[in-house]
Design an enzyme around this catalytic site. Structure first.
Site, PDB file in Angstrom:
ATOM      1  N   LYS A  67      41.276  41.228  30.301  1.00 21.15           N
ATOM      2  CA  LYS A  67      39.674  41.320  29.885  1.00 21.15           C
ATOM      3  C   LYS A  67      39.579  42.628  28.759  1.00 21.15           C
ATOM      4  O   LYS A  67      40.422  43.374  28.555  1.00 21.15           O
ATOM      5  CB  LYS A  67      38.952  41.916  31.129  1.00 21.15           C
ATOM      6  CG  LYS A  67      38.624  40.756  32.179  1.00 21.15           C
ATOM      7  CD  LYS A  67      38.048  41.328  33.319  1.00 21.15           C
ATOM      8  CE  LYS A  67      37.935  40.065  34.275  1.00 21.15           C
ATOM      9  NZ  LYS A  67      36.882  40.408  35.460  1.00 21.15           N
ATOM     10  N   ARG A  96      32.337  36.201  47.064  1.00 23.81           N
ATOM     11  CA  ARG A  96      30.849  36.113  46.737  1.00 23.81           C
ATOM     12  C   ARG A  96      30.237  34.451  47.080  1.00 23.81           C
ATOM     13  O   ARG A  96      29.360  34.204  47.493  1.00 23.81           O
ATOM     14  CB  ARG A  96      30.369  36.518  45.472  1.00 23.81           C
ATOM     15  CG  ARG A  96      30.334  38.060  45.422  1.00 23.81           C
ATOM     16  CD  ARG A  96      30.545  38.394  43.655  1.00 23.81           C
ATOM     17  NE  ARG A  96      31.806  37.614  43.194  1.00 23.81           N
ATOM     18  CZ  ARG A  96      31.941  37.523  41.891  1.00 23.81           C
ATOM     19  NH1 ARG A  96      30.990  37.765  41.000  1.00 23.81           N
ATOM     20  NH2 ARG A  96      33.000  37.052  41.509  1.00 23.81           N
ATOM     21  N   HIS A 113      29.502  45.574  43.985  1.00 27.72           N
ATOM     22  CA  HIS A 113      31.059  46.319  44.287  1.00 27.72           C
ATOM     23  C   HIS A 113      30.582  47.352  45.408  1.00 27.72           C
ATOM     24  O   HIS A 113      31.464  47.611  46.361  1.00 27.72           O
ATOM     25  CB  HIS A 113      31.523  46.804  42.975  1.00 27.72           C
ATOM     26  CG  HIS A 113      31.920  45.976  41.933  1.00 27.72           C
ATOM     27  ND1 HIS A 113      31.599  46.178  40.796  1.00 27.72           N
ATOM     28  CD2 HIS A 113      33.058  45.078  42.016  1.00 27.72           C
ATOM     29  CE1 HIS A 113      32.237  45.251  40.000  1.00 27.72           C
ATOM     30  NE2 HIS A 113      32.977  44.624  40.815  1.00 27.72           N
ATOM     31  N   SER A 155      30.037  41.432  36.522  1.00 34.61           N
ATOM     32  CA  SER A 155      29.838  42.615  35.755  1.00 34.61           C
ATOM     33  C   SER A 155      29.363  41.954  34.324  1.00 34.61           C
ATOM     34  O   SER A 155      28.456  42.669  33.494  1.00 34.61           O
ATOM     35  CB  SER A 155      31.168  43.366  35.201  1.00 34.61           C
ATOM     36  OG  SER A 155      31.388  44.306  36.405  1.00 34.61           O
TER      37      SER A 155
END
Ligand code: COA
Length: 162
Positions: A44, A93, A20, A131
């Site tokens: 989440k 990514r 990040h 994460s």
């Protein structure tokens, strides 16, 4: 007349990682102001509280003069509008990110046509990072120093030894 462009970089940041921060660094070099903003209500179930995540974000962006931390509840485009931001930053990514990101960018464009999503690629060394994977290494006491800041590493260590 020079433009003063504000970009927002949204996410769950549970916790913020070096991947990040790589994107934030790139954004800070391109745009006048960057607001790194935490989405409070996502599907989440975060490991860290809102305050813990904000503390780690503040610590991570402290060295950037044109980067601010915020949080929002509700629609991202409403947050962008109320902060006069015309750019949403997302990191890409790998090709696996594309479909989800494309769908979100199109929906946001439909909701707010004046706001443009800009995709930035992190350094290749962070392409496999997220994460969740960092939390799962930390959970089993693996070394996460190459993926997160010192503060995040300490907080993860605390969570999993408490
Ligand atoms: N380096 C490392 N990891 C990265 C990364 C990078 N450069 N870029 C993304 N990731 C990871 C994140 O850590 C996260 O990992 P996790 O799933 O293990 O937690 C994952 O990739 C993607 O999450 P994130 O970037 O945090 O986005 P998100 O999908 O959790 O959140 C929001 C997306 C917050 C932008 C979106 O839910 C939103 O806008 N919510 C507000 C409501 C709204 O407006 N909805 C309509 C939008 S169409």
């Amino acid at each position: 007349m020079s433009k003063n462009i504000t970009a927002i970089y949204p996410g769950t940041f549970d916790p913020i990682t070096l991947g990040h921060i790589d994107i934030i660094n790139r954004a800070a070099n391109i745009f006048d102001n960057v607001i790194v903003t935490l989405a409070v209500n996502t599907a989440k179930k975060p490991l860290f509280t809102l305050d813990e995540r904000l503390e780690m974000m503040h610590d991570a962006v402290d060295r950037f003069e044109n980067v601010w931390v915020a949080h929002f509840d509700g629609l991202l485009v409403d947050f962008a509008r109320s902060n006069n931001a015309c750019v949403i930053i997302r990191g890409l990514r790998a090709i696996s990110d594309f479909e989800y990101e494309f769908q979100m960018a199109l929906m946001n464009k439909k909701l707010a046509g004046e706001i443009t999503t800009v995709f930035l690629m992190p350094n290749e060394k962070y392409t496999y990072l997220n994460s969740t994977i960092v939390k799962s290494v930390a959970k089993f006491h693996g070394n996460i120093d190459a993926f997160v800041t010192k503060l995040v590493a300490a907080k993860l260590h605390q969570k999993f030894t408490a």
